[in-house]
Design a protein around this motif. Structure first.
Motif, PDB file in Angstrom:
ATOM      1  N   THR A 118      86.797  53.911  45.895  1.00 37.52           N
ATOM      2  CA  THR A 118      87.734  54.890  45.332  1.00 37.52           C
ATOM      3  C   THR A 118      88.623  55.512  46.403  1.00 37.52           C
ATOM      4  N   ALA A 167      91.884  57.114  45.403  1.00 38.89           N
ATOM      5  CA  ALA A 167      91.924  58.398  44.700  1.00 38.89           C
ATOM      6  C   ALA A 167      92.584  59.478  45.544  1.00 38.89           C
ATOM      7  N   GLU A 214      91.929  61.115  39.762  1.00 43.05           N
ATOM      8  CA  GLU A 214      90.703  61.900  39.556  1.00 43.05           C
ATOM      9  C   GLU A 214      89.465  61.008  39.624  1.00 43.05           C
ATOM     10  N   THR A 215      88.411  61.513  40.249  1.00 40.75           N
ATOM     11  CA  THR A 215      87.122  60.818  40.296  1.00 40.75           C
ATOM     12  C   THR A 215      86.035  61.714  39.726  1.00 40.75           C
ATOM     13  N   ASP A 216      84.938  61.121  39.274  1.00 34.59           N
ATOM     14  CA  ASP A 216      83.814  61.861  38.702  1.00 34.59           C
ATOM     15  C   ASP A 216      82.797  62.190  39.791  1.00 34.59           C
ATOM     16  N   GLY A 226      80.618  59.030  40.022  1.00 38.41           N
ATOM     17  CA  GLY A 226      81.504  58.301  40.908  1.00 38.41           C
ATOM     18  C   GLY A 226      82.495  57.476  40.109  1.00 38.41           C
ATOM     19  N   GLY A 227      83.482  56.943  40.766  1.00 40.08           N
ATOM     20  CA  GLY A 227      84.477  56.121  40.086  1.00 40.08           C
ATOM     21  C   GLY A 227      85.668  56.921  39.599  1.00 40.08           C
ATOM     22  N   PHE A 228      86.740  56.199  39.241  1.00 43.59           N
ATOM     23  CA  PHE A 228      87.955  56.825  38.718  1.00 43.59           C
ATOM     24  C   PHE A 228      87.732  57.255  37.271  1.00 43.59           C
ATOM     25  N   CYS A 258      84.415  50.300  39.326  1.00 44.06           N
ATOM     26  CA  CYS A 258      84.987  51.551  39.839  1.00 44.06           C
ATOM     27  C   CYS A 258      85.478  52.483  38.737  1.00 44.06           C
ATOM     28  N   SER A 259      85.309  52.116  37.471  1.00 45.25           N
ATOM     29  CA  SER A 259      85.789  52.960  36.364  1.00 45.25           C
ATOM     30  C   SER A 259      84.651  53.825  35.827  1.00 45.25           C
ATOM     31  N   CYS A 260      84.973  55.081  35.554  1.00 48.12           N
ATOM     32  CA  CYS A 260      84.025  56.002  34.939  1.00 48.12           C
ATOM     33  C   CYS A 260      84.581  56.359  33.560  1.00 48.12           C
ATOM     34  N   ARG A 304      79.196  55.078  34.341  1.00 49.03           N
ATOM     35  CA  ARG A 304      79.799  54.068  35.208  1.00 49.03           C
ATOM     36  C   ARG A 304      78.803  52.916  35.306  1.00 49.03           C
TER      37      ARG A 304
END
Length: 626
Positions: free
Chosen positions: A422, A425, A431-433, A437-439, A457-459, A469
């Motif tokens: 990430t 970001a 924005e990340t979680d 984690g992840g976008f 990488c996606s949340c 994720r």
């Protein structure tokens, strides 16, 4: 040597040479005649008498002035023998140069093959360096990459592959550019820890082809090389195509201007963009802070093709290998290397903090059974242990374990999960979680306008299980496909419950869906396994080793009609269904050596309700084969 020196002086006129007889002591006169023996000559001089001097040069009259010497001149040879003398010297020089070149070449060959190396084999292994991981950039110059494309995919993994397939399906003339940090075209990761290790053909492994459990050969790459077009030709193709820029990295994205920036500052204008940067293997804090090059050269964070190639080469000769990690990847590698160890007498160790293999996923009784299975493959399993210190001694690694014991090993393999990539970001204001984690993306996998994220990488938000994720192949395929469809104008929400699978060789495997956490209460229903209840059998029946694909194509299964019977002695855990509960609601399911039932598992999770008797639910899976 004296004769040569004397002759040279005679030729140059420095001395006058007499016959050898003149230098010896006088002796009775002897006469020589050419008229035959017994006939004394008419006038003969004994050899003891002095001879006339030999003149160095008696030129003809025409050459008298040319050969005339002055007082300060060095005597110079002249006459008809001059050219012959020069030719002879040139021949000597050629022989001398040839001999010198031969000697130097021989010495270089001896040095190359280690003839002058006084160290033994152990010293050579000590100086052995880690295989170079430098990735070749293709194309070599960023100016050959299109500066404006309709579709830009950042990342060259499974999610990108699935996305450009979906884009080309919806828009056959689409022009898609993939930017990948890896040096290879998109490929499958699961076989890197499974089938590739079970091949007996070194040439096939070199070419990255493998045999599925049914014996059918398959390439690791999703598409052949000729499928892709050259980057500089992409925009000129009337029917579009897919180009992959390998070895390049996108370091920033401007979502407002819709521009992606490469590491050298090169700008790419895009219409639609997908971020599918995947994840990188985690390392141990102890190893991250290690400054000893001898230690770090003997550590592999296993994830990619270069990791497989390096470990494959090392384990051809290594005497011992130690794996850190007891999850899916660590356990699969342990079984694979254990099989090789039986052939090469290589010791394979596996260290992890849990009580058993895959202890974070499976209930304890099934984790213990799995641990015994791994041990049967020739692996020394060391549970409830972690690495406290590491050093390089006597040309090998010395591991200090938390149980106080020390262990020697030639190679260390770290398989403790991945973390999402990430970095974009921060540079791109995405924005990340903080928890997963992840976008952060919405239900349509969109992070910003005309910018989507898919894969590891996606949340995303799961309407049943909350924000999640997922790091598995099936999720990469489905999320990448949905993102690709939405990039062409669709507006579909991501509602898929992704599954994952793991094989401990061709005889034991499982598939899982939902939240599978050993901390949750579980209920397991098991039955006796048959020859059809193995990964090898299901691949043989379907012809496909990617089980997320075989599960999608599986036909519906009729529920069992009879009563569920508990397994008899010796039949424990042959095959079965394990339900994971949260507030008495099924939130996760593991199918243990039960295949082509994933549609049923998704149906059970979709119900989102409490069940009074899970034995009745287990009948839906028909594990007894009625």
């Amino acid at each position: 040597m004296y004769r040569y020196f004397t002759a040279a002086k005679a030729l140059t006129g420095f001395v006058r040479v007499t016959t050898p007889c003149a230098r010896r002591a006088p002796e009775p006169a002897r006469f020589y005649s050419t008229k035959g023996p017994g006939k004394p000559p008419d006038q003969r001089r004994p050899c003891s008498q002095p001879t006339k001097p030999i003149e160095p040069c008696r030129p003809k009259v025409a050459l008298k002035e040319k050969c005339k010497s002055q007082m300060d001149d060095q005597p110079k040879p002249c006459g008809p023998w001059k050219e012959a003398h020069k030719k002879k010297n040139d021949n000597y020089n050629r022989i001398l140069l040839l001999g010198l070149a031969t000697t130097i070449g021989t010495l270089l060959l001896m040095w190359w093959y280690g003839a002058f190396n006084t160290t033994d084999d152990s010293d050579k292994s000590k100086k052995k360096k880690k295989i170079s991981r430098e990735v070749e950039k293709i194309p070599k110059d960023s100016s050959e990459i299109p500066s404006c494309v309709p579709y830009l995919l950042v990342g060259g993994g499974t999610a990108s592959l699935s996305a450009f397939r979906a884009i080309k399906t919806k828009d056959p003339k689409a022009k898609v550019l993939v930017i990948s940090t890896e040096g290879d075209n998109p490929y499958m990761r699961p076989p890197l820890s499974k089938e590739l290790w079970f091949s007996d053909n070194p040439e096939a492994v070199k070419n990255l082809t493998f045999k599925q459990w049914n014996g059918k050969e398959r390439s690791l790459f999703f598409e052949p090389e000729e499928f892709y077009v050259q980057c500089m030709e992409l925009m000129d193709k009337p029917n579009g195509g897919v180009a992959v820029a390998r070895g390049w990295k996108v370091v920033k994205i401007d979502p407002d201007e819709q521009i992606a920036y490469l590491e050298d500052g090169y700008q790419i204008k895009y219409g639609k963009c997908l971020v599918a940067t995947g994840g990188s293997p985690k390392n141990l804090p102890l190893l991250e802070n290690c400054a000893n090059q001898d230690v770090t050269d003997r550590v592999i964070l296993f994830r990619s093709i270069p990791d497989f190639q390096e470990l494959d080469q090392i384990t051809q000769e290594a005497k011992s290998v130690t794996i850190i990690g007891g999850g899916f990847l660590g356990s699969e590698l342990a079984c694979a290397l254990g099989r090789r160890g039986k052939q090469t007498e290589m010791q394979v160790n596996q260290i992890f903090p849990e009580k058993g293999n895959m202890g974070k996923v499976l209930p304890k009784y099934l984790s213990d059974w799995t641990t015994e299975k791994v041990k049967q493959e020739g692996v020394k399993v060391i549970p409830e242990t972690f690495l406290e210190n590491i050093s390089f001694e006597d040309n090998s690694l010395t591991l200090l374990l938390s149980n106080g014991k020390k262990m020697k090993t030639d190679q260390l393999v770290v398989a403790v999960g991945i973390e999402p990539n990430t970095e974009l970001a921060e540079t791109s204001n995405l924005e990340t979680d903080e928890d997963c984690g992840g976008f952060v993306v919405n239900a349509e996998l969109m992070a910003r306008t005309n910018l989507w994220v898919a894969g590891d990488c996606s949340c995303f938000y799961d309407v049943k299980l909350g924000r999640r994720r997922v790091e598995h192949h099936d999720h990469a395929v489905v999320s990448g496909r949905l993102a690709g469809e939405n990039m062409t104008g669709e507006a579909n929400a991501y509602k898929h419950q992704s599954m994952f699978w793991s094989d401990l060789g061709p005889d034991v495997g499982y598939e899982a869906i939902g939240i599978v956490d050993s901390c949750l209460p579980t209920v397991g229903v098991f039955a006796k396994a048959t020859e059809k209840d193995t990964p090898k059998a299901v691949v043989t029946a379907t012809g496909n080793g990617v089980r997320s694909e075989t599960e999608t194509a599986a036909k519906p299964v009729k529920p069992s009609c009879g009563d569920m019977q508990p397994p008899k002695d010796g039949e424990d855990y042959g095959k079965g269904v394990i339900f994971y509960l949260r507030d008495d609601i099924v939130v996760g399911i593991v199918l243990w050596n039960v295949f082509n039932r994933m549609a049923v598992a998704r149906q059970v999770l979709q119900e989102d309700k409490k069940y009074e008797d899970l034995n009745e639910v287990a009948k839906l899976f028909n594990i007894h084969g009625d």
